[in-house]
Enzyme design. Structure first.
Site, PDB file in Angstrom:
ATOM      1  N   HIS A  90       0.799  -1.277  -0.147  1.00 54.18           N
ATOM      2  CA  HIS A  90      -0.108   0.080   0.131  1.00 54.18           C
ATOM      3  C   HIS A  90       0.813   1.204   0.044  1.00 54.18           C
ATOM      4  O   HIS A  90       0.587   2.235  -0.683  1.00 54.18           O
ATOM      5  CB  HIS A  90      -0.744  -0.073   1.216  1.00 54.18           C
ATOM      6  N   LYS A 139     -15.386  -7.378   7.137  1.00 53.35           N
ATOM      7  CA  LYS A 139     -14.159  -8.010   6.938  1.00 53.35           C
ATOM      8  C   LYS A 139     -13.727  -8.622   8.504  1.00 53.35           C
ATOM      9  O   LYS A 139     -12.539  -8.964   8.482  1.00 53.35           O
ATOM     10  CB  LYS A 139     -12.869  -7.208   6.274  1.00 53.35           C
ATOM     11  N   ARG A 187      -2.760  -6.322  -8.305  1.00 52.33           N
ATOM     12  CA  ARG A 187      -1.562  -6.947  -7.868  1.00 52.33           C
ATOM     13  C   ARG A 187      -1.282  -8.171  -8.867  1.00 52.33           C
ATOM     14  O   ARG A 187      -0.282  -8.472  -9.401  1.00 52.33           O
ATOM     15  CB  ARG A 187      -1.685  -7.740  -6.472  1.00 52.33           C
ATOM     16  N   SER A 209      -3.117  -7.893   3.223  1.00 51.85           N
ATOM     17  CA  SER A 209      -3.291  -7.700   4.721  1.00 51.85           C
ATOM     18  C   SER A 209      -3.483  -9.055   5.302  1.00 51.85           C
ATOM     19  O   SER A 209      -2.976  -9.216   6.517  1.00 51.85           O
ATOM     20  CB  SER A 209      -3.927  -6.697   5.080  1.00 51.85           C
TER      21      SER A 209
HETATM   22  N1  COA Z   1      -0.075  -4.548  -2.113  1.00 46.84           N
HETATM   23  C1  COA Z   1      -0.345  -5.306  -1.267  1.00 46.84           C
HETATM   24  N2  COA Z   1      -1.750  -5.861  -1.012  1.00 46.84           N
HETATM   25  C2  COA Z   1      -2.638  -5.186  -1.577  1.00 46.84           C
HETATM   26  C3  COA Z   1      -2.283  -4.058  -2.405  1.00 46.84           C
HETATM   27  C4  COA Z   1      -1.181  -3.554  -2.806  1.00 46.84           C
HETATM   28  N3  COA Z   1      -0.601  -2.889  -3.647  1.00 46.84           N
HETATM   29  N4  COA Z   1      -3.378  -3.716  -2.880  1.00 46.84           N
HETATM   30  C5  COA Z   1      -4.579  -4.435  -2.303  1.00 46.84           C
HETATM   31  N5  COA Z   1      -3.887  -5.122  -1.459  1.00 46.84           N
HETATM   32  C6  COA Z   1      -4.525  -6.300  -0.627  1.00 46.84           C
HETATM   33  C7  COA Z   1      -5.312  -5.543   0.482  1.00 46.84           C
HETATM   34  O1  COA Z   1      -4.314  -5.676   1.804  1.00 46.84           O
HETATM   35  C8  COA Z   1      -6.476  -6.551   0.950  1.00 46.84           C
HETATM   36  O2  COA Z   1      -5.928  -7.629   1.381  1.00 46.84           O
HETATM   37  P1  COA Z   1      -7.165  -8.413   2.285  1.00 46.84           P
HETATM   38  O3  COA Z   1      -8.299  -8.861   1.588  1.00 46.84           O
HETATM   39  O4  COA Z   1      -5.760  -9.953   2.693  1.00 46.84           O
HETATM   40  O5  COA Z   1      -7.268  -7.899   3.713  1.00 46.84           O
HETATM   41  C9  COA Z   1      -6.738  -6.894  -0.416  1.00 46.84           C
HETATM   42  O6  COA Z   1      -5.769  -6.731  -1.268  1.00 46.84           O
HETATM   43  C10 COA Z   1      -8.246  -6.305  -0.936  1.00 46.84           C
HETATM   44  O7  COA Z   1      -7.676  -4.949  -1.065  1.00 46.84           O
HETATM   45  P2  COA Z   1      -8.432  -3.682  -0.236  1.00 46.84           P
HETATM   46  O8  COA Z   1      -7.758  -2.593  -0.581  1.00 46.84           O
HETATM   47  O9  COA Z   1      -8.474  -4.105   1.124  1.00 46.84           O
HETATM   48  O10 COA Z   1      -9.765  -3.602  -0.595  1.00 46.84           O
HETATM   49  P3  COA Z   1     -10.920  -4.256  -0.044  1.00 46.84           P
HETATM   50  O11 COA Z   1     -11.413  -5.328  -1.149  1.00 46.84           O
HETATM   51  O12 COA Z   1     -10.874  -4.809   1.311  1.00 46.84           O
HETATM   52  O13 COA Z   1     -11.911  -2.931   0.172  1.00 46.84           O
HETATM   53  C11 COA Z   1     -13.044  -0.965  -0.768  1.00 46.84           C
HETATM   54  C12 COA Z   1     -12.623  -2.250  -0.961  1.00 46.84           C
HETATM   55  C13 COA Z   1     -12.973  -0.621   0.908  1.00 46.84           C
HETATM   56  C14 COA Z   1     -12.459   0.003  -1.565  1.00 46.84           C
HETATM   57  C15 COA Z   1     -14.581  -1.288  -1.033  1.00 46.84           C
HETATM   58  O14 COA Z   1     -15.008  -2.277  -0.100  1.00 46.84           O
HETATM   59  C16 COA Z   1     -15.448   0.193  -0.745  1.00 46.84           C
HETATM   60  O15 COA Z   1     -15.244   0.863  -1.645  1.00 46.84           O
HETATM   61  N6  COA Z   1     -16.222  -0.087   0.246  1.00 46.84           N
HETATM   62  C17 COA Z   1     -17.085   0.966   0.574  1.00 46.84           C
HETATM   63  C18 COA Z   1     -18.268   0.625   0.175  1.00 46.84           C
HETATM   64  C19 COA Z   1     -18.865   1.000  -1.281  1.00 46.84           C
HETATM   65  O16 COA Z   1     -18.850   2.036  -1.885  1.00 46.84           O
HETATM   66  N7  COA Z   1     -19.171  -0.286  -1.832  1.00 46.84           N
HETATM   67  C20 COA Z   1     -19.563  -0.185  -3.111  1.00 46.84           C
HETATM   68  C21 COA Z   1     -18.451  -0.328  -4.259  1.00 46.84           C
HETATM   69  S1  COA Z   1     -19.056  -0.735  -5.611  1.00 46.84           S
END
Ligand code: COA
Length: 159
Positions: free
Chosen positions: A18, A42, A91, A129
């Protein structure tokens, strides 16, 4: 024109992957808002305040990055901070389908906001993560994957 980009995620906890994305986009846009979703589905290990504090401290050296905890829809948080761009890190090919779905839906919700994908550094392609949390919870060494402040937070949380 001043462009603000919002970089959302759960950041439980923030990893070097990140940080790499934040560093790279900080030189592409005028302001970056790293938006930390509460994301109770989560079941995060670190609460929203802990995740926010860690990201704030770690990203302080990047002068144009601020950290915003948020609840609810990402597009609403983007409007709140006047962001016209959503940044997502990719990724591997496996991230692609999900990211396309989310970006399409976000565009439906607000067509003024564009999603930009940043290719994660090769060495972080395997990183997530949850993998870091899993290793740390079994006493493994995660110092290569997280900032020393996160290491400290893990020690405090997991003993
Ligand atoms: N390097 C390392 N790890 C990375 C990374 C990078 N460059 N980019 C992403 N990751 C990992 C994260 O650590 C995470 O790991 P985990 O699932 O093991 O915890 C995984 O990839 C997913 O990425 P993350 O950034 O946590 O995204 P998410 O899918 O959990 O969350 C949100 C995405 C928060 C952006 C999304 O849920 C959201 O927008 N929520 C708000 C509600 C909303 O608007 N919903 C409608 C969307 S259409």
């Amino acid at each position: 024109m001043d462009v603000t980009a919002i970089y959302p995620g759960t950041f439980d906890p923030i990893t070097v992957g990140h940080i790499d994305v934040a560093e790279r986009v900080s030189s592409m846009f005028d302001h970056i808002v790293l938006a930390i979703a509460r994301n109770p589905s989560k079941k995060p290990l670190f609460n929203l305040e802990e995740r926010t504090e860690l990201a704030q401290e770690i990203l302080k050296p990047l002068g144009n990055v601020t950290v915003l905890p948020f609840d609810g829809l990402l597009v609403n948080a983007a409007v709140e901070v006047n962001a016209s761009v959503i940044v997502r890190g990719l990724r591997a090919v496996s991230d692609f389908d999900y990211e396309m779905q989310i970006s399409g839906m976000n565009r439906k919700l607000n067509s003024d906001i564009e999603t930009v994908f940043i290719a994660a550094a090769q060495e972080n392609a395997f990183l997530s993560s949850s993998i870091v949390r899993e290793i740390a919870s079994h006493g493994g060494d995660v110092s290569e994957f997280v900032h020393p402040m996160v290491l400290k937070a893990f020690k405090k949380k997991l003993g």
